[in-house]
Design an enzyme around this catalytic site. Structure first.
Site, PDB file in Angstrom:
ATOM      1  N   LEU A   1       0.672  -1.087  -0.043  1.00  0.00           N
ATOM      2  CA  LEU A   1      -0.194   0.171  -0.052  1.00  0.00           C
ATOM      3  C   LEU A   1       0.953   1.290  -0.045  1.00  0.00           C
ATOM      4  CD1 LEU A   1      -2.744   1.307   0.372  1.00  0.00           C
ATOM      5  CD2 LEU A   1      -2.688   1.198   2.754  1.00  0.00           C
TER       6      LEU A   1
ATOM      7  N   GLN B   1       2.443   1.642  -3.393  1.00  0.00           N
ATOM      8  CA  GLN B   1       1.497   2.236  -4.379  1.00  0.00           C
ATOM      9  C   GLN B   1       1.241   3.658  -4.136  1.00  0.00           C
ATOM     10  OE1 GLN B   1       0.248   0.626  -6.984  1.00  0.00           O
ATOM     11  NE2 GLN B   1      -0.961   2.256  -7.677  1.00  0.00           N
ATOM     12  N   GLU B   2       1.083   4.148  -2.793  1.00  0.00           N
ATOM     13  CA  GLU B   2       0.669   5.402  -2.508  1.00  0.00           C
ATOM     14  C   GLU B   2       1.671   6.508  -2.728  1.00  0.00           C
ATOM     15  OE1 GLU B   2      -2.164   6.846  -2.025  1.00  0.00           O
ATOM     16  OE2 GLU B   2      -3.318   4.969  -2.111  1.00  0.00           O
ATOM     17  N   SER B   3       2.846   6.309  -2.415  1.00  0.00           N
ATOM     18  CA  SER B   3       4.071   7.126  -2.241  1.00  0.00           C
ATOM     19  C   SER B   3       5.524   6.505  -2.757  1.00  0.00           C
ATOM     20  CB  SER B   3       4.102   7.828  -0.964  1.00  0.00           C
ATOM     21  OG  SER B   3       4.579   6.752   0.275  1.00  0.00           O
TER      22      SER B   3
ATOM     23  N   TYR C   1      -6.312  -0.717  -8.790  1.00  0.00           N
ATOM     24  CA  TYR C   1      -5.561  -0.365  -7.522  1.00  0.00           C
ATOM     25  C   TYR C   1      -5.602  -1.348  -6.640  1.00  0.00           C
ATOM     26  CZ  TYR C   1      -4.655   2.281  -3.136  1.00  0.00           C
ATOM     27  OH  TYR C   1      -4.317   2.567  -1.779  1.00  0.00           O
TER      28      TYR C   1
END
Length: 754
Positions: free
Chosen positions: A628, A631-633, A737
């Site tokens: 996660l 994926q986010e940062s 996602y």
């Protein structure tokens, strides 16, 4: 005439910009144009070009004093001491050996930024004519276009602009299209200038360059070379057809303010992510005929949708449809009104959405692309509401439509899945097999193979199911569906891994660490990168490796060198691009041992102890949270999204403050850049989402699309299990996602072990 059309026809056209009749000129400050990354490596920040002043450093491989002076001059130019740096570089030009291309570029940059455009052209010309010879060649050519335009050397500006535009960088391209147009117009090549201006105006409609280009286009339409009026007409496409040969160049022009071109510009703004600019462009316009007036309202609706003003967007589309209910545009307007209503949670709005989509599908006018998207959205709406049999019937209306391959694939995959959901396993098997055969290159081809196995298993045909799972696994073992197939085979007691590795599909993926034949060209590229790095210019060393690895993508040594350099510079996007370009097959089919050299760069486990501690007692796999964060940062603690989400887990400040109160922490925005704080709050928030959503897949969907929307999906199809829940998520972005995070969590498990 409808009220809408009458109103729009009476609105005045906005006046041309002030000064539109004046000749175009470049900005007063040369730095007021976009510059490539190589020109922005200032002394502050992660990509600093480190000064060697006072270090008594002697770069190997060049004339020692000249090399040290060259590096010092480059650093001075980047530090803002442009004249001083340019003078130092001019003194060593021709004596810098392997640094000669960097010397020429930064000498030109220093002169350009100091206002000496002609001197910059002289410094840059050699490399600008042969950009393929240097890692800085493309940037040299771009800067040469700017310098030549400023110096009034329009013939060179046009020639270099044409050459640069063959592989244009989209961030810099608008400026080059503008310079090309200016040069062509100055050289009397009016038709070519018009082509450049129209392309600029419609491809980058909200850019500063497009605004300047539109002003030039207005001037060209206002008067021809003889001082008379040019033909400022507004035919389809906006370019005036040629007249007699002797008048062809004088008469041609592009009028950005003609009604059809205003509409084209506004639509392009919406598509290019500038919906507010589109609304402003259309505000106060008149001169539209009835069809153009309806089209303007349609474009307004699309802009409002992009601005998330769904109610206003739906109203605009309804007015468009009412203007001419039998037109093709009205059908598209009804479809887009339905899309706006889908964002509502009101049952009445959703009932209207369904009615609108059925109206589109039942219309007598055959418009296959419109019917395809309407049928697909109707099926997705019905899935969201848990009406699977009705959804299958809607999806069935896609058959026989002449639509694009990607849309046809989306419809076929949804139909096949709905057959499985409704218990038609034989139909699902047939549809999945047909999908894999008919769309072999589609991203979901392995999904069709996996779900074919699931359908065969449901029909009590385990051996055939195992073969279907193995078919999915053998192609891309490290993908989402490869991981699911591996788990399915393991549950059946089948040794799928060994069989997949023996499959001929897996032969020959290029992986890091494999023996390679010697290459003088690759060795020279590596040596130059080492020289730049040893000279205190690590950002240029990374650019040199990027250039070399693009030119020789089959060289694992160059790819790995660039990945390591880009990782050191914090350029995660460059890391991923090179890894997929050179090692894409290995990433999909390689073993953990094959991928070990890439593990830290592509699948880091930074802050693992903090993740594990925050998850204690939750039962959530830490690899899911690592995926996660990735994926986010991509583990950048300073990351900030366009929406304002902050840090590793991309928390909105208000969300973080709410979680902080529950944990007894006082949290401000700046604290979210601290990895320890961000992980503690982010994991607590994610744990809440998992508990509230009832499944990991639903929690991930809510993290991306919002928990209210995810709750609708849970009510509609949450009882089908996590795999089908993921497949049936109606929003493509959210579905991808969730799959991506699941796939990356599987990769973490493979690369690090459980």
């Amino acid at each position: 005439m409808s009220t809408l059309v009458a109103l729009l026809l009476c609105l005045p056209l906005a006046a041309p910009a002030a000064g539109a009749g004046q000749p175009w000129s470049p900005p007063a400050d040369p730095a007021d144009v976009p510059l490539p990354r190589s020109a922005r490596l200032g002394a502050a920040g992660e990509e600093t070009a480190k000064s060697l002043a006072g270090k008594n450093h002697r770069p190997a491989g060049v004339n020692a004093p000249a090399g040290a002076e060259a590096v010092r001059g480059i650093t001075e130019v980047l530090d803002g001491r442009r004249r001083e740096g340019a003078a130092r570089l001019a003194a060593v030009a021709g004596r810098a050996g392997e640094l000669s291309d960097a010397v020429a570029y930064y000498l030109g940059l220093g002169r350009y930024l100091s206002g000496d455009a002609a001197g910059a052209v002289a410094a840059l010309a050699g490399l600008a004519d042969a950009p393929e010879t240097s890692f800085l060649g493309r940037d040299v050519q771009y800067l040469a276009v700017q310098a030549a335009s400023r110096a009034g050397d329009q013939a060179r500006a046009l020639a270099w602009a044409r050459a640069w535009l063959t592989e244009a960088d989209p961030t810099l391209a608008p400026e080059v299209w503008l310079r090309a147009a200016v040069a062509a117009e100055a050289l009397g090549r009016r038709r070519e200038a018009v082509d450049f201006l129209r392309h600029l105006s419609l491809t980058w409609p909200d850019s500063r360059a497009a605004r300047a280009g539109n002003a030039l286009a207005r001037r060209m339409c206002g008067g021809d070379a003889s001082g008379g009026q040019g033909a400022a007409l507004d035919p389809p496409g906006g370019i005036i057809p040629p007249g007699p040969p002797e008048r062809e160049e004088k008469g041609v022009c592009y009028d950005p303010d003609g009604p059809s071109n205003v509409l084209l510009r506004a639509e392009a703004m919406v598509e290019k992510g500038a919906p507010q600019a589109a609304l402003e462009l259309l505000e106060g316009r008149r001169g539209f005929d009835a069809g153009q007036a309806a089209r303007a309202e349609y474009v307004r609706g699309k802009a409002l949708y992009r601005l998330r003003r769904f109610k206003a967007g739906a109203e605009a589309f309804a007015r468009t449809a009412a203007a001419d209910p039998a037109s093709s545009l009205a059908g598209w307007a009804r479809y887009h009104e339905a899309r706006c209503l889908w964002r509502s949670y009101d049952d009445e709005d959703l009932a209207r959405m369904e009615a609108l989509l059925r109206q589109v599908l039942d219309a007598p006018v055959r418009d296959d692309p419109l019917r395809e998207v309407a049928a697909r959205h109707l099926a997705l709406l019905l899935v969201e509401r848990g009406r699977f049999a009705d959804a299958l019937q809607a999806a069935g209306r896609l058959k026989g439509l002449a639509v694009s391959p990607d849309l046809a694939a989306q419809g076929a995959s949804l139909t096949a899945l709905l057959r499985f959901v409704t218990g038609d396993f034989a139909g699902a098997v047939a549809d999945m097999e047909a999908f894999a055969a008919g769309h072999p290159d589609d991203d979901w081809a392995d999904g069709a193979r996996y779900w074919r196995g699931k359908a065969l298993a449901a029909m009590a045909r385990p051996e055939e199911a195992a073969r279907a799972y193995l078919d999915a696994l053998s192609r891309r073992p490290n993908s989402y569906y490869g991981g699911l197939a591996q788990s399915a085979l393991a549950a059946m007691g089948k040794a799928g891994g060994a069989a997949a590795l023996a499959s001929p599909v897996r032969e020959g993926p290029r992986c890091p660490g494999r023996a390679e034949a010697p290459s003088p060209r690759a060795a020279a590229a590596l040596a130059k990168a080492r020289l730049l790095d040893d000279s205190g210019l690590p950002a240029l060393a990374e650019m040199q490796l990027d250039f070399a690895s693009r030119a020789m993508p089959d060289r694992a040594d160059l790819a790995m060198a660039h990945i390591e350099a880009a990782e050191d510079m914090g350029r995660r996007g460059a890391v991923m691009r090179t890894a997929w370009r050179s090692f894409g097959g290995c990433l999909m089919r390689g073993t953990a041992a094959d991928l070990l050299p890439l593990r830290q760069a592509l699948y880091p486990r930074a802050h693992a102890n903090q993740v594990v501690a925050a998850l204690a007692g939750s039962g959530i796999d830490p690899d899911v949270v690592s995926s996660l964060i990735r994926q986010e940062s991509f583990f950048d603690p300073r990351a900030v999204s366009g929406a304002g989400a902050v840090g590793l887990m991309q928390l909105m400040p208000d969300t973080a403050r709410g979680m902080g109160k529950k944990l007894g922490l006082k949290v401000d925005r700046e604290a979210l850049f601290d990895p320890a704080v961000n992980i503690r709050l982010g994991v607590a928030f994610f744990r809440e989402r998992v508990a509230g959503a009832g499944s990991l897949a639903a929690a991930l969907a809510g993290y991306n699309a919002g928990q209210n929307r995810a709750a609708v999906w849970v009510r509609g199809f949450g009882n089908l299990g996590e795999e089908l829940f993921t497949e049936l998520i109606p929003y493509t972005e959210t579905r991808d996602y969730v799959r991506r995070i699941d796939a990356n969590a599987m990769m973490y498990a493979r690369l690090y072990g459980r």
